[in-house]
Enzyme design. Structure first.
Site, short mmCIF file in Angstrom:
data_model
loop_
_atom_site.label_atom_id
_atom_site.label_comp_id
_atom_site.label_asym_id
_atom_site.label_seq_id
_atom_site.Cartn_x
_atom_site.Cartn_y
_atom_site.Cartn_z
N LYS A 58 0.84 -1.21 0.00
CA LYS A 58 0.00 0.00 0.00
C LYS A 58 0.88 1.26 0.00
O LYS A 58 0.58 2.24 -0.68
CB LYS A 58 -0.95 -0.01 1.21
CG LYS A 58 -2.09 -1.01 1.02
CD LYS A 58 -2.83 -1.36 2.29
CE LYS A 58 -3.78 -2.52 2.03
NZ LYS A 58 -4.41 -3.07 3.24
N GLN A 118 -4.81 -2.37 9.55
CA GLN A 118 -4.70 -3.67 8.89
C GLN A 118 -5.26 -4.77 9.80
O GLN A 118 -4.90 -4.86 10.97
CB GLN A 118 -3.22 -3.94 8.54
CG GLN A 118 -2.99 -5.17 7.69
CD GLN A 118 -3.56 -5.08 6.28
OE1 GLN A 118 -3.68 -4.00 5.70
NE2 GLN A 118 -3.94 -6.21 5.72
N ASP A 133 -11.26 2.02 4.03
CA ASP A 133 -11.55 0.59 3.88
C ASP A 133 -13.06 0.32 3.78
O ASP A 133 -13.48 -0.78 3.44
CB ASP A 133 -11.04 -0.18 5.12
CG ASP A 133 -9.72 -0.90 4.86
OD1 ASP A 133 -9.45 -1.25 3.70
OD2 ASP A 133 -8.98 -1.12 5.84
N1 GUN Z 1 -6.75 -7.57 5.84
C1 GUN Z 1 -6.98 -8.25 4.69
N2 GUN Z 1 -7.52 -7.43 3.77
C2 GUN Z 1 -7.64 -6.22 4.35
C3 GUN Z 1 -8.14 -4.96 3.90
O1 GUN Z 1 -8.60 -4.78 2.76
N3 GUN Z 1 -8.10 -3.95 4.81
C4 GUN Z 1 -7.61 -4.13 6.06
N4 GUN Z 1 -7.61 -3.07 6.87
N5 GUN Z 1 -7.15 -5.27 6.51
C5 GUN Z 1 -7.16 -6.31 5.65
#
Ligand code: GUN
Length: 294
Positions: free
Chosen positions: A53, A97, A120
């Site tokens: 990211k 995350q 998200d």
């Molecule tokens: N863990 C797995 N996929 C994601 C996601 O898209 N966002 C977040 N915050 N955690 C994740």
């Protein structure tokens, strides 16, 4: 032979569009969008996601920050950091995350995120708005799948869509989005999960299968209908003898299914890069709607 829903190509186009917008923003002497990510603990997959990211932010011209906590962090420390990010005039959006360690109440953490910065789309305010067909942040993976379906003009109206897995990140939001009065949408949706009886009978009837199971090569050609559209969200690390020590495997047995499907996403190069691009898109949306971006 199925056509490929190429997430690598489509995600590159989206990132280029975002980059062009950021260049205009900078040319107008304004600060670029900023995404922050909170990473707790040492989960290898989580670290890899968060690092990618940060890299995506560089690619599109955003600034970013990565906030790391040890796995032993307390809930109150984490909540304090979230309040700080909520208040920051320099941060347009942030993510925490997942998964989080057991001592942390995940719902409490998600509830603490300012919905305007919840890129998200996990906060109940955004999730509820999504379900009610109001403007909101859409979770990045479902948003990426919708965008792929839209780019390739895959008909969804009146189709039977079977979703495998009901996670908050993929399956459940996807089941809502595919049933919305929109394109892509207007599908008849079956959401299957670990208590579904005779899952294969459901899959066999599906025009569109979206699998987010995390079970490598689960979906075989003999389980799907002729000309089905197959979307593979699974990305599991399977250990092997390669230099890396593992390879990434989807839920779909691509080699057999591609002979029977009409459209199919590869792993890697399908849904994964789309997810990453849509997080950038959500961050740009957060920036544009932020009251602090000047
Ligand atoms: N863990 C797995 N996929 C994601 C996601 O898209 N966002 C977040 N915050 N955690 C994740």
């Amino acid at each position: 032979m199925a056509n490929i829903l190429n997430g690598l190509i489509v995600s590159k186009e989206i990132k280029q569009e975002i980059r062009a917008e950021v260049q205009k923003i900078i040319a107008n002497k304004r600060r670029p969008p900023h995404l922050a990510a909170i990473l707790v603990g040492n989960n290898a997959a989580s670290k890899a996601y968060v690092n990618s990211k940060v890299k995506d932010c560089e690619e599109v011209g955003f600034t970013s920050s990565l906030v790391k906590f040890p796995a032993t962090v307390s809930e109150s420390e984490l909540l304090e950091k979230i309040q700080e990010l909520n208040k920051s005039k320099k941060i347009d959006g942030f993510i925490v995350q997942l998964p989080l360690p057991a001592q942390i109440d995940q719902e409490k953490i998600i509830m603490a995120i300012d919905p305007r910065k919840d890129v998200d789309g996990f906060h109940p305010e955004n999730f509820g708005k999504m379900a009610l067909e109001m403007d909101s942040f859409l979770p990045a993976t479902p948003f990426g799948i919708l965008t792929l379906l839209e780019k390739y003009q895959i008909e969804t109206q009146g189709k039977h869509c079977v979703i495998i897995g009901r996670s908050r990140i993929v399956g459940r939001p996807m089941s809502i989005l595919m049933g919305r009065k929109d394109f892509p949408g207007n599908a008849t949706v079956t959401l299957t999960h670990s208590y579904t009886k005779d899952i294969e009978a459901h899959i066999k009837k599906a025009d569109i299968v979206i699998t987010a199971l995390g079970d490598p090569y689960f979906l075989k050609a003999d389980m799907i209908k002729e000309n089905a559209v197959i979307i593979d969200v699974g990305i599991t690390r399977v250990e092997d003898n390669s230099e890396k020590g593992y390879h990434l495997a989807g839920d779909v047995d691509f080699d057999s299914c591609q002979k029977k499907a009409s459209w199919i996403t590869p792993v890697p190069g399908g849904v994964g890069p789309m997810t990453r691009a849509m997080l950038m898109k959500n961050t740009l949306i957060a920036y544009k709607t932020s009251v602090y971006n000047d």
